[in-house]
Design a protein around this motif. Structure first.
Motif, PDB file in Angstrom:
ATOM      1  N   LEU A 356      39.582  43.388  29.071  1.00 43.96           N
ATOM      2  CA  LEU A 356      38.753  42.235  29.409  1.00 43.96           C
ATOM      3  C   LEU A 356      38.510  42.132  30.913  1.00 43.96           C
ATOM      4  CD1 LEU A 356      37.337  39.633  28.443  1.00 43.96           C
ATOM      5  CD2 LEU A 356      39.533  38.449  28.736  1.00 43.96           C
ATOM      6  N   TRP A 357      39.589  42.323  31.725  1.00 44.18           N
ATOM      7  CA  TRP A 357      39.403  42.194  33.177  1.00 44.18           C
ATOM      8  C   TRP A 357      38.498  43.300  33.715  1.00 44.18           C
ATOM      9  CZ3 TRP A 357      40.446  37.683  32.647  1.00 44.18           C
ATOM     10  CH2 TRP A 357      41.684  37.118  32.370  1.00 44.18           C
ATOM     11  N   VAL A 358      38.640  44.515  33.169  1.00 41.46           N
ATOM     12  CA  VAL A 358      37.766  45.609  33.608  1.00 41.46           C
ATOM     13  C   VAL A 358      36.331  45.347  33.184  1.00 41.46           C
ATOM     14  CG1 VAL A 358      37.260  48.066  33.333  1.00 41.46           C
ATOM     15  CG2 VAL A 358      39.633  47.314  33.618  1.00 41.46           C
ATOM     16  N   LYS A 359      36.156  44.856  31.952  1.00 39.88           N
ATOM     17  CA  LYS A 359      34.816  44.580  31.425  1.00 39.88           C
ATOM     18  C   LYS A 359      34.112  43.487  32.233  1.00 39.88           C
ATOM     19  CE  LYS A 359      31.573  44.949  28.203  1.00 39.88           C
ATOM     20  NZ  LYS A 359      30.808  46.210  28.006  1.00 39.88           N
ATOM     21  N   LEU A 360      34.852  42.432  32.574  1.00 41.87           N
ATOM     22  CA  LEU A 360      34.252  41.323  33.306  1.00 41.87           C
ATOM     23  C   LEU A 360      34.002  41.673  34.768  1.00 41.87           C
ATOM     24  CD1 LEU A 360      36.249  38.265  31.881  1.00 41.87           C
ATOM     25  CD2 LEU A 360      33.864  38.868  31.418  1.00 41.87           C
ATOM     26  N   GLY A 361      34.848  42.543  35.335  1.00 45.20           N
ATOM     27  CA  GLY A 361      34.676  42.934  36.725  1.00 45.20           C
ATOM     28  C   GLY A 361      34.663  41.735  37.656  1.00 45.20           C
ATOM     29  N   ASN A 362      33.616  41.598  38.448  1.00 44.31           N
ATOM     30  CA  ASN A 362      33.531  40.484  39.389  1.00 44.31           C
ATOM     31  C   ASN A 362      33.200  39.151  38.718  1.00 44.31           C
ATOM     32  OD1 ASN A 362      34.057  42.121  41.620  1.00 44.31           O
ATOM     33  ND2 ASN A 362      31.890  42.689  41.838  1.00 44.31           N
ATOM     34  N   ARG A 363      32.952  39.166  37.405  1.00 41.50           N
ATOM     35  CA  ARG A 363      32.624  37.926  36.692  1.00 41.50           C
ATOM     36  C   ARG A 363      33.855  37.256  36.080  1.00 41.50           C
ATOM     37  NH1 ARG A 363      30.142  39.060  32.314  1.00 41.50           N
ATOM     38  NH2 ARG A 363      30.378  41.333  32.374  1.00 41.50           N
ATOM     39  N   GLN A 364      35.033  37.868  36.241  1.00 40.87           N
ATOM     40  CA  GLN A 364      36.235  37.288  35.643  1.00 40.87           C
ATOM     41  C   GLN A 364      36.638  36.022  36.387  1.00 40.87           C
ATOM     42  OE1 GLN A 364      39.976  39.706  36.732  1.00 40.87           O
ATOM     43  NE2 GLN A 364      38.299  41.159  37.046  1.00 40.87           N
ATOM     44  N   PRO A 365      37.430  35.136  35.725  1.00 44.90           N
ATOM     45  CA  PRO A 365      37.857  33.885  36.375  1.00 44.90           C
ATOM     46  C   PRO A 365      38.642  34.177  37.647  1.00 44.90           C
ATOM     47  CG  PRO A 365      38.359  33.839  34.022  1.00 44.90           C
ATOM     48  CD  PRO A 365      37.935  35.246  34.341  1.00 44.90           C
ATOM     49  N   ILE A 366      38.553  33.261  38.611  1.00 49.26           N
ATOM     50  CA  ILE A 366      39.321  33.419  39.836  1.00 49.26           C
ATOM     51  C   ILE A 366      40.815  33.310  39.521  1.00 49.26           C
ATOM     52  CG2 ILE A 366      37.480  32.606  41.342  1.00 49.26           C
ATOM     53  CD1 ILE A 366      38.817  29.865  41.384  1.00 49.26           C
ATOM     54  N   ILE A 367      41.637  33.869  40.389  1.00 52.35           N
ATOM     55  CA  ILE A 367      43.078  33.942  40.150  1.00 52.35           C
ATOM     56  C   ILE A 367      43.705  32.569  39.877  1.00 52.35           C
ATOM     57  CG2 ILE A 367      45.303  34.493  41.240  1.00 52.35           C
ATOM     58  CD1 ILE A 367      43.839  36.863  42.606  1.00 52.35           C
ATOM     59  N   PRO A 368      43.421  31.519  40.677  1.00 49.04           N
ATOM     60  CA  PRO A 368      44.045  30.216  40.407  1.00 49.04           C
ATOM     61  C   PRO A 368      43.722  29.668  39.020  1.00 49.04           C
ATOM     62  CG  PRO A 368      43.121  30.248  42.613  1.00 49.04           C
ATOM     63  CD  PRO A 368      42.633  31.488  41.923  1.00 49.04           C
ATOM     64  N   ARG A 369      42.517  29.948  38.513  1.00 46.95           N
ATOM     65  CA  ARG A 369      42.171  29.418  37.195  1.00 46.95           C
ATOM     66  C   ARG A 369      42.807  30.227  36.065  1.00 46.95           C
ATOM     67  NH1 ARG A 369      36.067  26.800  37.905  1.00 46.95           N
ATOM     68  NH2 ARG A 369      36.909  24.853  38.813  1.00 46.95           N
ATOM     69  N   LYS A 370      43.055  31.494  36.298  1.00 39.05           N
ATOM     70  CA  LYS A 370      43.864  32.243  35.330  1.00 39.05           C
ATOM     71  C   LYS A 370      45.254  31.620  35.235  1.00 39.05           C
ATOM     72  CE  LYS A 370      41.627  36.768  36.026  1.00 39.05           C
ATOM     73  NZ  LYS A 370      41.811  38.147  36.531  1.00 39.05           N
ATOM     74  N   PHE A 371      45.816  31.268  36.386  1.00 40.16           N
ATOM     75  CA  PHE A 371      47.131  30.623  36.416  1.00 40.16           C
ATOM     76  C   PHE A 371      47.098  29.280  35.695  1.00 40.16           C
ATOM     77  CE2 PHE A 371      48.473  33.899  39.087  1.00 40.16           C
ATOM     78  CZ  PHE A 371      49.767  33.716  39.543  1.00 40.16           C
ATOM     79  N   SER A 372      46.029  28.512  35.899  1.00 37.99           N
ATOM     80  CA  SER A 372      45.955  27.186  35.285  1.00 37.99           C
ATOM     81  C   SER A 372      45.962  27.280  33.764  1.00 37.99           C
ATOM     82  CB  SER A 372      44.703  26.445  35.775  1.00 37.99           C
ATOM     83  OG  SER A 372      43.517  27.020  35.246  1.00 37.99           O
ATOM     84  N   TRP A 373      45.228  28.236  33.216  1.00 39.68           N
ATOM     85  CA  TRP A 373      45.235  28.427  31.770  1.00 39.68           C
ATOM     86  C   TRP A 373      46.603  28.902  31.283  1.00 39.68           C
ATOM     87  CZ3 TRP A 373      42.148  26.234  28.591  1.00 39.68           C
ATOM     88  CH2 TRP A 373      40.832  25.954  28.953  1.00 39.68           C
ATOM     89  N   GLY A 374      47.306  29.682  32.109  1.00 40.90           N
ATOM     90  CA  GLY A 374      48.656  30.091  31.754  1.00 40.90           C
ATOM     91  C   GLY A 374      49.575  28.899  31.582  1.00 40.90           C
ATOM     92  N   LEU A 375      49.472  27.926  32.492  1.00 43.77           N
ATOM     93  CA  LEU A 375      50.291  26.709  32.388  1.00 43.77           C
ATOM     94  C   LEU A 375      49.945  25.894  31.150  1.00 43.77           C
ATOM     95  CD1 LEU A 375      50.514  25.263  36.026  1.00 43.77           C
ATOM     96  CD2 LEU A 375      52.306  26.375  34.686  1.00 43.77           C
ATOM     97  N   ILE A 376      48.673  25.795  30.840  1.00 40.94           N
ATOM     98  CA  ILE A 376      48.250  25.000  29.676  1.00 40.94           C
ATOM     99  C   ILE A 376      48.788  25.609  28.392  1.00 40.94           C
ATOM    100  CG2 ILE A 376      46.228  24.328  28.306  1.00 40.94           C
ATOM    101  CD1 ILE A 376      44.721  24.029  31.031  1.00 40.94           C
ATOM    102  N   PHE A 377      48.704  26.919  28.251  1.00 41.75           N
ATOM    103  CA  PHE A 377      49.225  27.557  27.042  1.00 41.75           C
ATOM    104  C   PHE A 377      50.750  27.451  26.976  1.00 41.75           C
ATOM    105  CE2 PHE A 377      45.049  29.644  26.766  1.00 41.75           C
ATOM    106  CZ  PHE A 377      44.820  29.543  25.403  1.00 41.75           C
TER     107      PHE A 377
END
Length: 497
Positions: A356-377
């Motif tokens: 997924l990260w390779v496929k999205l390339g520069n369109r993937q979520p920014i690092i802080p928002r990846k972290f935020s979803w990690g906390l929610i889950f």
């Protein structure tokens, strides 16, 4: 480490040969596989070994105390990474740190294999704490050294590396748990020692042909004057500690509760000190200072996440042993086997996230928002445990599917946060603190488990719903806050994505 040395390392590593990645990723993948096999195999049965009665092969320690000890042990394992990172950065490099660490870990598991010996239990904990501190942060640093900063394969590489960690973590509770169930605790611990030995063999046999110069440079070596100064400081600290402990332990002043509180304080003070040292160091550039500021909220988020995730080996392990139906279709399963769920789900989902990260390339979520979803889950994984309480009579056993679901949800959060955090750490680290910043990353679970040593005191069957609900709710709220301020944090990263 200078930019020219970083480039020399990248050029010295064969850049293809392992699923489109450098050959060295194979070496580090299987080294970490066997190290994690030994660690998670031991950890899967450790809390049971402590609170099971002596007649069942355990040490007969009170359950609440056993839960706190496991948390403190986990905290010290990761906290020792600060020393391991410092030694790698300033004394002998990351490659030697990995090798020396494996030796300590192997002998630690051998010590655990002595039946019914509390003294050997203490010795083993000390050896494993030292060994993991040397090996764990530094093997991840070597992974980062094989790639240039601009290499888009970096996040994918850490996801593949993470699969090696979790393949070992998946198999070890099944093997060690079965050995413990059928032959006793110490056969399980012996299997963990063999796993670490195999990891050392893989590393030593293949590193020369696959890793090139990765792990061989000492980024910020000690001067002759510094060696003398730190040698004297170490000697003084050891002597003073020996005198203090020799007096306070027999006098009953230095108790387990005092030790737990001290570790809890260190869990906060040590990372705070590291952030201040890195930020104000004259070796840290203006851009690197900005990146250190961006790293702080990510670190806090990681502490909250690991506080929940690490309770899989304490609170949820006890839940599996005492509140979960273990007799399924006439076959009795070991409660230790539930420890395989987390790495199993990572093995299944990590390739998806890597793609997924390779496929999205520069369109993937920014690092802080990846972290935020990690906390929610992570928060949702604790809230799920509340549900079976409404369908199970008092004193009844819970269907194991609820534990399975909880582990599955937290794994989604882990894949959004942990491999991304490893990669972000190698990108945001000041050059003079490369290995030490990786050690700082591992201080997040150290701080989390120091916190857990206090939290587990509030857990009981009577407080179960409040316990899971409060911790899960706090994690979700922090995740939402981080999501909102994510773009601002990203600006402090100065182009790092």
């Amino acid at each position: 480490m200078s930019s020219s040395n970083k480039q020399k390392i990248v050029e010295s590593v064969p850049q293809t040969g392992f699923f489109g990645h450098p050959k060295g990723l194979f070496t580090l993948f299987f080294t970490e596989f066997w190290e994690r096999f030994s660690y998670y195999g031991m950890k899967a049965i450790l809390v049971y070994y402590m609170y099971y009665e002596v007649s069942k092969g355990g040490l007969g320690i009170e359950e609440g105390t056993a839960l706190a000890i496991v948390s403190i042990y986990g905290s010290l394992v990761y906290m020792s990474g600060v020393i391991g990172g410092w030694l790698a950065d300033r004394v002998f490099g990351t490659s030697k740190a990995v090798f020396y660490g494996g030796i300590f870990i192997m002998f630690g598991h051998i010590a655990l294999a002595f039946p019914g010996n509390f003294s050997m239990f203490i010795v083993s904990m000390v050896l494993i704490v030292i060994g993991t501190g040397l090996l764990k942060p530094n093997v991840s640093t070597v992974v980062g050294e094989m790639y240039s900063q601009e290499d888009t394969r970096r996040d994918s590489a850490f996801s593949i590396f993470y699969m090696g960690i979790n393949l070992g973590g998946f198999l070890s509770p099944l093997v060690v748990g079965s050995l413990q169930k059928n032959y006793g605790f110490h056969w399980g611990f012996a299997a963990a020692a063999i796993g670490m030995f195999l990891g050392l063999v893989v590393f030593m046999v293949s590193k020369r042909s696959t890793l090139g110069l990765a792990g061989t440079y000492v980024p910020n070596p000690l001067t002759a004057a510094e060696k003398k100064k730190y040698g004297w400081m170490t000697a003084v600290v050891v002597i003073v500690l020996a005198i203090i402990l020799g007096w306070t332990i027999p006098a009953g002043i230095f108790t387990l509760n005092v030790f737990i509180n001290i570790v809890g304080i260190f869990g906060v003070v040590v990372p705070l000190a590291y952030f201040l040292i890195m930020y104000y160091s004259p070796k840290t550039s203006v851009q690197e200072r900005s990146q250190v500021i961006a790293y702080i909220p990510l670190f806090i988020a990681a502490v909250m996440f690991w506080s929940i995730q690490e309770q899989g080996a304490t609170i949820l392990a006890t839940y599996a042993d005492k509140k979960t139906q273990l007799d399924l279709f006439g076959f009795e399963i070991s409660p230790a086997w539930f420890q395989s769920l987390n790495p199993l789900f990572i093995l299944l989902l990590a390739p998806v996230f890597a793609w997924l990260w390779v496929k999205l390339g520069n369109r993937q979520p920014i690092i802080p928002r990846k972290f935020s979803w990690g906390l929610i889950f992570a928060g949702l994984s604790f809230l799920v445990i509340l549900i079976p309480g409404y369908f199970t009579p008092d004193g009844g056993l819970v269907n194991p599917i609820w534990l399975v679901l909880s582990y599955f949800i937290v794994v989604i959060g882990e894949l959004l946060l942990s491999p991304v955090g490893l990669s972000a750490t190698t990108k945001l680290a000041p050059q003079a603190f490369s290995a030490q910043t990786m050690s700082l990353w591992f201080l997040a679970p150290a701080a989390a488990q120091a916190l857990n040593a206090q939290l587990v005191r509030f857990y009981s069957p009577a407080t179960e719903n409040v316990y899971f609900g409060t911790i899960g709710g706090v994690s979700i709220v922090l995740g939402l806050i981080l999501f909102l301020i994510g773009p601002k944090i990203q600006t402090y990263m100065k182009g790092i994505k």
